[in-house]
Design an enzyme around this catalytic site. Structure first.
Site, PDB file in Angstrom:
ATOM      1  N   ASP A   1      -5.804  -5.361  -4.775  1.00 26.07           N
ATOM      2  CA  ASP A   1      -5.349  -4.539  -4.039  1.00 26.07           C
ATOM      3  C   ASP A   1      -4.072  -4.177  -4.383  1.00 26.07           C
ATOM      4  OD1 ASP A   1      -7.813  -5.527  -3.169  1.00 26.07           O
ATOM      5  OD2 ASP A   1      -6.524  -4.242  -0.749  1.00 26.07           O
TER       6      ASP A   1
ATOM      7  N   ASP B   1       0.924  -1.394  -0.114  1.00 27.71           N
ATOM      8  CA  ASP B   1      -0.021  -0.260  -0.216  1.00 27.71           C
ATOM      9  C   ASP B   1       0.710   1.378   0.108  1.00 27.71           C
ATOM     10  OD1 ASP B   1      -2.286  -1.414   0.360  1.00 27.71           O
ATOM     11  OD2 ASP B   1      -2.187  -1.587   2.362  1.00 27.71           O
TER      12      ASP B   1
ATOM     13  N   HIS C   1       1.015  -9.029  -0.055  1.00 27.25           N
ATOM     14  CA  HIS C   1       0.270  -7.489   0.794  1.00 27.25           C
ATOM     15  C   HIS C   1       0.832  -6.825   1.039  1.00 27.25           C
ATOM     16  CE1 HIS C   1      -2.920  -5.033  -0.768  1.00 27.25           C
ATOM     17  NE2 HIS C   1      -2.731  -5.034   1.121  1.00 27.25           N
ATOM     18  N   LYS C   2       1.850  -7.461   2.654  1.00 25.59           N
ATOM     19  CA  LYS C   2       1.967  -7.475   3.406  1.00 25.59           C
ATOM     20  C   LYS C   2       3.065  -8.226   4.015  1.00 25.59           C
ATOM     21  CE  LYS C   2      -1.718  -3.630   4.010  1.00 25.59           C
ATOM     22  NZ  LYS C   2      -2.426  -3.472   5.712  1.00 25.59           N
TER      23      LYS C   2
ATOM     24  N   GLY D   1     -13.068  -3.152  -8.592  1.00 17.24           N
ATOM     25  CA  GLY D   1     -12.084  -1.631  -9.370  1.00 17.24           C
ATOM     26  C   GLY D   1     -10.616  -1.452  -9.125  1.00 17.24           C
ATOM     27  N   TRP D   2     -10.038  -2.078  -8.123  1.00 17.68           N
ATOM     28  CA  TRP D   2      -8.137  -1.739  -7.807  1.00 17.68           C
ATOM     29  C   TRP D   2      -7.828  -2.660  -8.822  1.00 17.68           C
ATOM     30  CZ3 TRP D   2      -7.778   1.965  -5.021  1.00 17.68           C
ATOM     31  CH2 TRP D   2      -7.867   1.921  -3.811  1.00 17.68           C
TER      32      TRP D   2
END
Length: 412
Positions: free
Chosen positions: A180, A125, A169-170, A257-258
């Site tokens: 995302d 992110d 992701h993380k 959407g991402w």
């Protein structure tokens, strides 16, 4: 004598009349001035500029975006400020550039370190606002911004990966790829590569970027619907992971959407003759077909859980609807998608402005029915009930930023 009195009387009446007329004009001017002062956002502007001005009114400093009460390096700021850049480039209004510049100016120290950012968290992110750094450094050549850009780029080299090369992701979400993450990381990765890398090293980076999309298509894609699941856990250990496939159980609007925005934005940076472009355009066309099928026929919007619009509690959600509208409109404008999808985008945009937008007396524009946040973890199981019961709020920047971008593509 009587004649003189009559003349005097007429002159007096004329004086009174002129005095009253002057007072009326002054009062009218006061009313008009008052109206101008309270009309913060003109309805004569395009929707993109109206929403940006509204965001600047709500959040006078760009670090406040996402309702922050103190400066924080975060991804919603990057989304909105990338949209602001597009508005600035269209209008030339310097106050928009000043607003954009204010964020990195506040967040980046003289030595290039970034306030509140921690490399050790390995959080994809945090790369999204790197797009803003790339833009502002290009404009200013301030060395601290280049140092900060390089700090973020180094995160990509050390980001933990799945066994087949997909970014976690993380760090605290081991073995997991989320939709995302492609929007958070890949446009920055691609833009950096286009700007600062060449030769075999650039080819290797582009291959790595496209590989992330390949893996999402392999692991998260549902052949029956054409939609993609929010997350995939290679270890299949998470509470939300299917024991056979490792995917989360539902198709969340904003996750899709991402992914759509990641596709159309990354294509901006891949070389025209790079063979990986073709695969991404294929993925985008599959995406568009699937999204069009689950668009609400009456409103043109999309539901929070995409394929279950008829279930009680599901609702027409603003952030995903804005993202889909942007993705489809840009895909058509760039020639990646058939022109018919512009009708889908227009229907979506009309639905947003008619069903989800409200305008205050002072002209400030609000985007309503935004899902505030949703994720996947031990206490976030990705179920239908989970997604529909997460907090809703107005003016979530993940929606307003996408709405500005959609407006620009549709030139409203």
């Amino acid at each position: 004598m009587k004649k003189k009195k009559l003349i005097y009387l007429l002159n007096s009446l004329a004086f009174v009349f002129l005095t009253l007329l002057s007072a009326c004009k002054e009062k009218q001017k006061e009313i008009e001035t008052s109206t101008e002062e309270t009309q913060l956002v003109s309805e004569d502007l395009k929707w993109s500029e109206r929403m940006l001005l509204s965001e600047m009114h709500r959040f006078p400093e760009a670090w406040m975006l996402d309702f922050h009460d103190k400066p924080k390096w975060s991804y919603p700021n990057g989304l909105v400020l990338n949209a602001a850049r597009r508005v600035y480039e269209e209008t030339g209004n310097e106050k928009y550039y000043d607003y954009i510049y204010g964020y990195p100016d506040t967040m980046v120290n003289d030595d290039g370190s970034i306030r509140t950012y921690g490399l050790e968290k390995q959080n994809l992110d945090m790369l999204k606002s790197g797009d803003v750094l790339l833009y502002v450094y290009d404009k200013t050549q301030e060395e601290r911004f280049k140092k900060a850009i390089d700090v973020l780029r180094k995160q990509i080299d050390s980001q933990p990966r799945t066994s087949d090369g997909g970014f976690w992701h993380k760090k605290r979400y081991p073995h997991q790829m989320w939709l995302d993450g492609l929007f958070m990381a890949e446009p920055f990765y691609a833009a950096y590569t286009q700007t600062y890398v060449d030769g075999e090293e650039a080819q290797k980076a582009y291959d790595d970027i496209v590989h992330q999309f390949d893996l999402i298509q392999e692991h998260n894609y549902d052949a029956e619907t054409g939609l993609l699941y929010h997350g995939w856990d290679e270890s299949k250990e998470q509470i939300w992971a299917d024991e056979e496939t490792g995917t989360s159980p539902n198709f969340w609007s904003r996750a899709m959407g991402w992914y759509g925005m990641a596709l159309v934005d990354v294509l901006d940076y891949l070389p025209e003759d790079y063979e990986g472009r073709t695969r991404l355009i294929t993925y985008l066309n599959q995406f568009a077909e699937a999204i069009a099928k689950v668009q609400d026929e009456e409103t043109g919007l999309w539901y929070q859980v995409l394929d279950q619009g008829d279930r009680e509690g599901n609702y027409l959600e603003a952030t995903g609807s804005s993202m889909f509208t942007y993705t489809l409109a840009k895909g058509v404008n760039k020639g990646y998608l058939p022109k018919d999808y512009m009708n889908v985008a227009k229907k979506g945009f009309n639905g947003i402005t008619q069903e989800l937008i409200s305008v205050e007396d002072n002209g400030v524009v609000n985007l309503n029915q935004c899902c505030a946040v949703a994720g996947l973890s031990a206490d976030r199981d990705g179920s239908f009930d989970y997604y529909i019961n997460e907090q809703k709020r107005s003016n979530d920047p993940k929606g307003t930023g996408a709405f500005i971008l959609a407006s620009l593509e549709l030139d409203k």
